[in-house]
Motif scaffolding. Sequence first.
Motif, PDB file in Angstrom:
ATOM      1  N   ARG A 191      -2.575  -0.948   5.086  1.00  0.00           N
ATOM      2  CA  ARG A 191      -3.219   0.355   4.875  1.00  0.00           C
ATOM      3  C   ARG A 191      -2.190   1.482   5.004  1.00  0.00           C
ATOM      4  O   ARG A 191      -2.540   2.637   5.199  1.00  0.00           O
ATOM      5  CB  ARG A 191      -4.369   0.538   5.865  1.00  0.00           C
ATOM      6  N   GLY A 192      -0.928   1.106   4.954  1.00  0.00           N
ATOM      7  CA  GLY A 192       0.136   2.116   4.954  1.00  0.00           C
ATOM      8  C   GLY A 192       0.494   2.637   6.334  1.00  0.00           C
ATOM      9  O   GLY A 192       1.281   3.570   6.474  1.00  0.00           O
ATOM     10  N   ILE A 193      -0.072   2.036   7.397  1.00  0.00           N
ATOM     11  CA  ILE A 193       0.165   2.540   8.758  1.00  0.00           C
ATOM     12  C   ILE A 193       1.297   1.772   9.428  1.00  0.00           C
ATOM     13  O   ILE A 193       1.255   0.538   9.497  1.00  0.00           O
ATOM     14  CB  ILE A 193      -1.121   2.423   9.607  1.00  0.00           C
ATOM     15  N   GLY A 194       2.280   2.503   9.927  1.00  0.00           N
ATOM     16  CA  GLY A 194       3.393   1.870  10.645  1.00  0.00           C
ATOM     17  C   GLY A 194       4.719   2.275  10.032  1.00  0.00           C
ATOM     18  O   GLY A 194       4.898   2.203   8.820  1.00  0.00           O
ATOM     19  N   ASP A 195       5.641   2.729  10.893  1.00  0.00           N
ATOM     20  CA  ASP A 195       6.938   3.206  10.404  1.00  0.00           C
ATOM     21  C   ASP A 195       8.093   2.391  10.952  1.00  0.00           C
ATOM     22  O   ASP A 195       9.179   2.396  10.394  1.00  0.00           O
ATOM     23  CB  ASP A 195       7.103   4.678  10.774  1.00  0.00           C
TER      24      ASP A 195
ATOM     25  N   ASN B 273      -7.265  -1.185  16.060  1.00  0.00           N
ATOM     26  CA  ASN B 273      -8.188  -0.047  16.136  1.00  0.00           C
ATOM     27  C   ASN B 273      -7.503   1.187  16.734  1.00  0.00           C
ATOM     28  O   ASN B 273      -7.742   2.305  16.295  1.00  0.00           O
ATOM     29  CB  ASN B 273      -9.430  -0.419  16.939  1.00  0.00           C
ATOM     30  N   ALA B 274      -6.657   0.957  17.729  1.00  0.00           N
ATOM     31  CA  ALA B 274      -5.969   2.085  18.365  1.00  0.00           C
ATOM     32  C   ALA B 274      -5.038   2.781  17.365  1.00  0.00           C
ATOM     33  O   ALA B 274      -5.060   4.010  17.221  1.00  0.00           O
ATOM     34  CB  ALA B 274      -5.182   1.603  19.587  1.00  0.00           C
ATOM     35  N   TYR B 275      -4.244   2.000  16.653  1.00  0.00           N
ATOM     36  CA  TYR B 275      -3.321   2.614  15.693  1.00  0.00           C
ATOM     37  C   TYR B 275      -4.065   3.285  14.541  1.00  0.00           C
ATOM     38  O   TYR B 275      -3.638   4.312  14.029  1.00  0.00           O
ATOM     39  CB  TYR B 275      -2.330   1.580  15.152  1.00  0.00           C
ATOM     40  N   THR B 276      -5.187   2.685  14.140  1.00  0.00           N
ATOM     41  CA  THR B 276      -5.975   3.273  13.051  1.00  0.00           C
ATOM     42  C   THR B 276      -6.467   4.657  13.465  1.00  0.00           C
ATOM     43  O   THR B 276      -6.343   5.632  12.715  1.00  0.00           O
ATOM     44  CB  THR B 276      -7.175   2.363  12.714  1.00  0.00           C
ATOM     45  N   LEU B 277      -6.968   4.725  14.695  1.00  0.00           N
ATOM     46  CA  LEU B 277      -7.464   5.993  15.242  1.00  0.00           C
ATOM     47  C   LEU B 277      -6.323   7.011  15.342  1.00  0.00           C
ATOM     48  O   LEU B 277      -6.456   8.173  14.954  1.00  0.00           O
ATOM     49  CB  LEU B 277      -8.021   5.687  16.638  1.00  0.00           C
ATOM     50  N   LEU B 278      -5.220   6.536  15.867  1.00  0.00           N
ATOM     51  CA  LEU B 278      -4.072   7.426  16.054  1.00  0.00           C
ATOM     52  C   LEU B 278      -3.566   7.963  14.709  1.00  0.00           C
ATOM     53  O   LEU B 278      -3.221   9.137  14.581  1.00  0.00           O
ATOM     54  CB  LEU B 278      -2.969   6.646  16.783  1.00  0.00           C
TER      55      LEU B 278
ATOM     56  N   ALA C 134       0.848  -1.201   0.000  1.00  0.00           N
ATOM     57  CA  ALA C 134       0.000   0.000   0.000  1.00  0.00           C
ATOM     58  C   ALA C 134       0.872   1.236   0.000  1.00  0.00           C
ATOM     59  O   ALA C 134       2.047   1.174   0.359  1.00  0.00           O
ATOM     60  CB  ALA C 134      -0.891   0.005   1.233  1.00  0.00           C
ATOM     61  N   GLU C 135       0.279   2.352  -0.381  1.00  0.00           N
ATOM     62  CA  GLU C 135       0.930   3.650  -0.216  1.00  0.00           C
ATOM     63  C   GLU C 135       1.112   3.863   1.278  1.00  0.00           C
ATOM     64  O   GLU C 135       0.203   3.599   2.065  1.00  0.00           O
ATOM     65  CB  GLU C 135       0.011   4.757  -0.738  1.00  0.00           C
ATOM     66  N   ARG C 136       2.256   4.374   1.656  1.00  0.00           N
ATOM     67  CA  ARG C 136       2.470   4.616   3.088  1.00  0.00           C
ATOM     68  C   ARG C 136       1.723   5.869   3.536  1.00  0.00           C
ATOM     69  O   ARG C 136       1.604   6.836   2.792  1.00  0.00           O
ATOM     70  CB  ARG C 136       3.977   4.789   3.345  1.00  0.00           C
ATOM     71  N   ARG C 137       1.237   5.803   4.744  1.00  0.00           N
ATOM     72  CA  ARG C 137       0.655   7.003   5.361  1.00  0.00           C
ATOM     73  C   ARG C 137       1.746   8.075   5.446  1.00  0.00           C
ATOM     74  O   ARG C 137       2.894   7.766   5.733  1.00  0.00           O
ATOM     75  CB  ARG C 137       0.174   6.630   6.757  1.00  0.00           C
ATOM     76  N   VAL C 138       1.357   9.314   5.215  1.00  0.00           N
ATOM     77  CA  VAL C 138       2.348  10.391   5.288  1.00  0.00           C
ATOM     78  C   VAL C 138       2.581  10.742   6.754  1.00  0.00           C
ATOM     79  O   VAL C 138       1.652  11.130   7.464  1.00  0.00           O
ATOM     80  CB  VAL C 138       1.860  11.638   4.511  1.00  0.00           C
ATOM     81  N   SER C 139       3.803  10.535   7.212  1.00  0.00           N
ATOM     82  CA  SER C 139       4.116  10.863   8.614  1.00  0.00           C
ATOM     83  C   SER C 139       5.343  11.770   8.655  1.00  0.00           C
ATOM     84  O   SER C 139       6.079  11.878   7.684  1.00  0.00           O
ATOM     85  CB  SER C 139       4.375   9.583   9.415  1.00  0.00           C
ATOM     86  N   ARG C 140       5.514  12.420   9.793  1.00  0.00           N
ATOM     87  CA  ARG C 140       6.724  13.228   9.990  1.00  0.00           C
ATOM     88  C   ARG C 140       7.902  12.275  10.036  1.00  0.00           C
ATOM     89  O   ARG C 140       7.749  11.109  10.368  1.00  0.00           O
ATOM     90  CB  ARG C 140       6.694  13.945  11.336  1.00  0.00           C
ATOM     91  N   ARG C 141       9.072  12.796   9.778  1.00  0.00           N
ATOM     92  CA  ARG C 141      10.256  11.942   9.864  1.00  0.00           C
ATOM     93  C   ARG C 141      11.077  12.313  11.098  1.00  0.00           C
ATOM     94  O   ARG C 141      11.274  13.473  11.388  1.00  0.00           O
ATOM     95  CB  ARG C 141      11.113  12.099   8.618  1.00  0.00           C
TER      96      ARG C 141
ATOM     97  N   SER D 109       7.025 -10.209   3.371  1.00  0.00           N
ATOM     98  CA  SER D 109       5.758 -10.750   2.869  1.00  0.00           C
ATOM     99  C   SER D 109       4.881  -9.664   2.275  1.00  0.00           C
ATOM    100  O   SER D 109       4.096  -9.917   1.369  1.00  0.00           O
ATOM    101  CB  SER D 109       4.975 -11.436   3.987  1.00  0.00           C
ATOM    102  N   LEU D 110       4.990  -8.447   2.822  1.00  0.00           N
ATOM    103  CA  LEU D 110       4.142  -7.337   2.374  1.00  0.00           C
ATOM    104  C   LEU D 110       4.838  -6.485   1.316  1.00  0.00           C
ATOM    105  O   LEU D 110       4.361  -5.405   0.979  1.00  0.00           O
ATOM    106  CB  LEU D 110       3.757  -6.473   3.581  1.00  0.00           C
ATOM    107  N   ASN D 111       5.965  -6.972   0.833  1.00  0.00           N
ATOM    108  CA  ASN D 111       6.753  -6.215  -0.148  1.00  0.00           C
ATOM    109  C   ASN D 111       7.198  -4.860   0.385  1.00  0.00           C
ATOM    110  O   ASN D 111       7.377  -3.921  -0.376  1.00  0.00           O
ATOM    111  CB  ASN D 111       5.978  -5.998  -1.453  1.00  0.00           C
ATOM    112  N   LEU D 112       7.328  -4.763   1.686  1.00  0.00           N
ATOM    113  CA  LEU D 112       7.838  -3.519   2.257  1.00  0.00           C
ATOM    114  C   LEU D 112       9.353  -3.601   2.364  1.00  0.00           C
ATOM    115  O   LEU D 112      10.016  -2.678   2.803  1.00  0.00           O
ATOM    116  CB  LEU D 112       7.219  -3.272   3.630  1.00  0.00           C
ATOM    117  N   ARG D 113       9.854  -4.735   2.003  1.00  0.00           N
ATOM    118  CA  ARG D 113      11.289  -4.934   1.997  1.00  0.00           C
ATOM    119  C   ARG D 113      11.580  -5.961   0.913  1.00  0.00           C
ATOM    120  O   ARG D 113      10.758  -6.831   0.645  1.00  0.00           O
ATOM    121  CB  ARG D 113      11.725  -5.478   3.349  1.00  0.00           C
TER     122      ARG D 113
END
Length: 371
Positions: free
Chosen positions: A235-239, A195-200, A11-18, A262-266
């Motif tokens: 869903r792109g959540i998690g850094d 659910n907590a991370y989704t909300l956050l 998925a497209e990553r959520r845009v977060s601060r670095r 497995s998620l093609n994030l690496r």
Amino acid sequence: GVPEVPVRPIAERRVSRRIQVGPVAVGGGAPVSVQSMTTTRTSDIGATLQQIAELTASGCQIVRVACPTQDDADALATIARKSQIPVIADIHFQPKYVFAAIEAGCAAVRVNPGNIKQFDDKVKEIARAAKDHGTPIRIGVNAGSLDRRLLQKYGKATPEALVESALWEASLFEEHGFRDIKISVKHNDPVVMVNAYTLLAEQSDYPLHLGVTEAGPAFQGTIKSAVAFGALLSRGIGDTIRVSLSAPPAEEVKVGIQILESLNLRQRRLEIVSCPSCGRAQVDVYKLADEVTAGLEGMEVPLRVAVMGCVVNGPGEAREADLGVASGNGKGQIFVKGEVVKTVPESKIVETLIEEAMKIAEQMEQDGVAA
Ligand code: SF4
């Protein structure tokens, strides 16, 4: 070196601060990093550094060390200096250790808002010290140590309670212009955690550290973490991630890396595609798959090796892979890039696959790029 393969992440990553945890960037599109935590007494500098070296070798990118006593705090400077990967000090109760960790040169400090009581009056000083040293803070909210005020308000550690705790704590730092923050809201129940991370993720742009806390022994913890991280990362959540297992920390790292692959994030490395075996199998597939896995362990190139028990689906799957074997009649047909290159007796399957794998790996490294 490892050839770069273009991966298409899930998925497209959520845009977060670095933020920067030592040399490792977290958030803002940086690759998802894998963390673990030492199990040694931090004050035992030798044992801790030894475990950090093992974790580094297993692919761990950031390591956390607990700091419950003054002796542990005193050990931080040496550990931070000698570790090959950035060290985060994990502080639960005493603000004074937060200062010690910052001054010791730790790459970041994790604080638990629920546990640090008179945190409010200390925040300004912590923010200033952290800013002076360029040290990010992880706000680590944990279901097991949620602020009593929030427990009363929500009745238990609900996703809303976890998020409110984290954002309240972040706001205390923000009041002092400090935003060098990442956040975790861990819970042992993957559903509450997701659910907590989704909300956050909806309510802030801070980079997020994913974890299912107290996930359990290796089997259960691996599944809980894989399912929960998968739900979020898809869903792109998690850094950055930490798999918590009641098992040696290097196991956590292996699981974490496998989840990202497995998620093609690496970039995937060695991948064994083996059949589950069935009544048609003409070879002991489990044993063969284990032997091939063991024989190819440590290969850094993204090689797909198919190990198939019979010639029904065998050749088809084996053809899709870089390399494969389909067994039948006491023999193995060895495929390379879709072509049967040889047929060998069963006893030679493993060594032939390993030989061919080495040749392909060499070619991949020469070419620099692999498909
Ligand atoms: Fe069964 Fe053959 Fe498929 Fe393996 S490859 S599961 S042995 S049909």
